[in-house]
Write an enzyme that holds these catalytic residues in place. Structure first.
Site, short mmCIF file in Angstrom:
data_model
loop_
_atom_site.label_atom_id
_atom_site.label_comp_id
_atom_site.label_asym_id
_atom_site.label_seq_id
_atom_site.Cartn_x
_atom_site.Cartn_y
_atom_site.Cartn_z
N LYS A 245 -43.59 -71.23 90.70
CA LYS A 245 -44.22 -70.52 89.60
C LYS A 245 -44.12 -71.34 88.31
CE LYS A 245 -42.85 -65.86 91.13
NZ LYS A 245 -44.18 -65.23 91.29
N ARG A 319 -43.73 -60.01 101.17
CA ARG A 319 -44.30 -59.41 102.38
C ARG A 319 -43.60 -59.92 103.64
NH1 ARG A 319 -50.12 -61.62 100.84
NH2 ARG A 319 -49.13 -61.20 98.82
#
Length: 466
Positions: A245, A319
């Site tokens: 990020k 996820r």
């Protein structure tokens, strides 16, 4: 957390807070003394919701506080501004509030949340701190409000703690403290044991950190009671992994365990209320870090369900850890399976920061969550598990990819990924939330936030309560 709240018997001669509905303000005003009418006019006070005015008594003392409110889902926020707005002193709700069960619960909850503060890392000067205390009644409405407030407070506290003090081990410790308080059994599977016990995706994501990944597992209640299972994403810090990020996007990543905070807060509410269910809480707790041991783009991961997953992006880690936890949860075929996760920026683009995205395979469950959310001003909004998008998760190298090659529909794509692993659960809902207030409003300070758990608690209490 809530040190501005005291029991009613511990306060003597508090200033009373009387609540006036906006629509009844003119009638109420006409019944006041000439002196008070003149004072109200001089201050330009018109009784609008969430606004208040101190009414003077003899010798310049405060005789009462008048608060305007509207009887709707937002009523609690009308009261939530008082803890920070009032002058130092002792206060209590007037009989017109405490005698109305529904209004009393909203008012007390508003007072609790309005005074919430997180000051673990700040030194305060007690000699100059403003002392505002609220004596709340001991009736059932106030007790219900306290239960909800403490569940929310727990969730906020956990999110607000920075990652250096809230890693996987510390998150486990928080779950164990909660379990000890209510007699719940808490176990964990840590580090290499995750592979031995067939939780390979959790291990793969978390192995890049020096702090061992783990699966936290809490059980509470009668084994023969209806099974309710809560799964919370516990990514204690998310660098994005090798798909790193930007630094600006990492600043809030201590909140990436916000899903785990929600389920612990909700579990606290359920256990305090002694709802007769068999509660299970599963939290895959990891850090998504960069190291020589970290998983890589294009790696193919095993999962507990036996489905292989190609890693299209290491920043879609939530996820992956939820996949193993949901697989385990679904094997018990619970009456209700809820997962909470700070999963996608796409959900925030679609619905904003204050409206979690809801996905479900059960219309009754989805409708119940939405209806309770709207009624309690704890909203969420349903998005579809759109079948036409399922092929977007196809992989040429594995059974599926963890992302789509398209920049569109990201929240739906993530939910469809999870749906593969929740398969077998007859009633499942996935809540994709922000878990953070970027700016402060009455009762909702900047920082960690609980979203959707008041609505979920109401639904569970209504369906399974005594």
């Amino acid at each position: 957390m809530f040190d501005h709240i005291i029991a009613s018997e511990k306060s003597t001669n508090p200033v009373r807070i009387t609540a006036i509905a906006e629509t009844g303000f003119k009638d109420w005003l006409g019944k006041q003394s000439d002196a008070h009418q003149a004072w109200i006019a001089a201050n330009g006070y018109d009784g609008k919701r969430g606004t208040h005015l101190a009414l003077p008594g003899e010798n310049g003392t405060c005789q009462a506080i008048v608060l305007g409110y509207v009887d709707d889902a937002k009523t609690l926020w009308d009261f939530a501004g008082l803890p920070t707005a009032l002058s130092a002193g002792d206060y209590a709700l007037a009989d017109d509030v405490t005698s109305n069960d529904a209004l009393c619960e909203k008012a007390v909850l508003g007072l609790y949340l309005g005074g919430y503060h997180f000051d673990r890392y700040r030194k305060s000067d007690a000699s100059t701190a403003k002392r505002v205390l609220f004596a709340v009644p001991t009736n059932d409405a106030a007790k219900r409000a306290e239960n909800i407030a403490r569940g929310i407070g727990l969730a906020r506290d956990l999110i607000n703690v920075p990652a250096n003090d809230m890693g996987p081990a510390e998150l486990e410790a928080a779950a164990r403290r909660l379990g000890e308080e209510f007699g719940a059994k808490v176990t964990s599977i840590i580090g290499d044991d995750l592979t031995k016990r067939n939780f390979p995706a959790i291990y793969a994501v978390g192995k890049g950190s020096d702090r061992d990944p783990r699966l936290i597992d809490m059980h509470w209640g009668d084994e023969d009671a209806p099974k309710i299972t809560l799964v919370g994403k516990g990514v204690c810090f998310d660098t994005g992994g090798y798909d790193l990020k930007p630094s600006s996007n990492m600043l809030l990543m201590k909140k990436d365990m916000g899903g785990s905070a929600q389920v612990l807060g909700l579990a606290r509410m359920i256990m305090t209320a002694e709802i007769p269910v068999r509660l299970r809480v599963l939290i895959p707790a990891v850090e998504n870090m960069v190291s020589g041991k970290a998983y890589r783009p294009s790696d193919i991961l095993q999962t507990r369900k036996g489905i292989t997953v190609e890693v299209g992006n290491t920043d879609a880690e939530g996820r992956l850890v939820l996949a193993d936890a949901l697989t385990e949860a679904a094997t018990e075929n619970p009456e209700m399976l809820l997962d909470f996760a700070t999963l996608t920026g796409a959900a925030r683009v679609a619905l904003g920061l204050g409206l979690p995205a809801l996905f479900s395979n059960d219309d009754d469950l989805a409708n119940g969550l939405m209806e309770n959310g709207m009624a309690l001003h704890d909203p969420m909004w349903r998005l579809p598990l759109w079948d036409d998008y399922r092929p977007m998760l196809d992989s040429k190298a594995a059974d599926m990819n963890n992302i789509s090659g398209s920049p569109y529909g990201g929240a739906i794509i993530a939910a469809l990924f999870l749906d593969r692993f929740a398969e077998g659960a007859k009633s499942w809902a996935h809540i994709d939330l922000m878990a953070w207030n970027p700016t402060a409003r009455p009762g909702r300070p900047e920082g960690g936030e609980a979203q959707g758990i008041r609505a979920a608690f109401k639904l569970i209490a209504d369906r399974y309560g005594k």
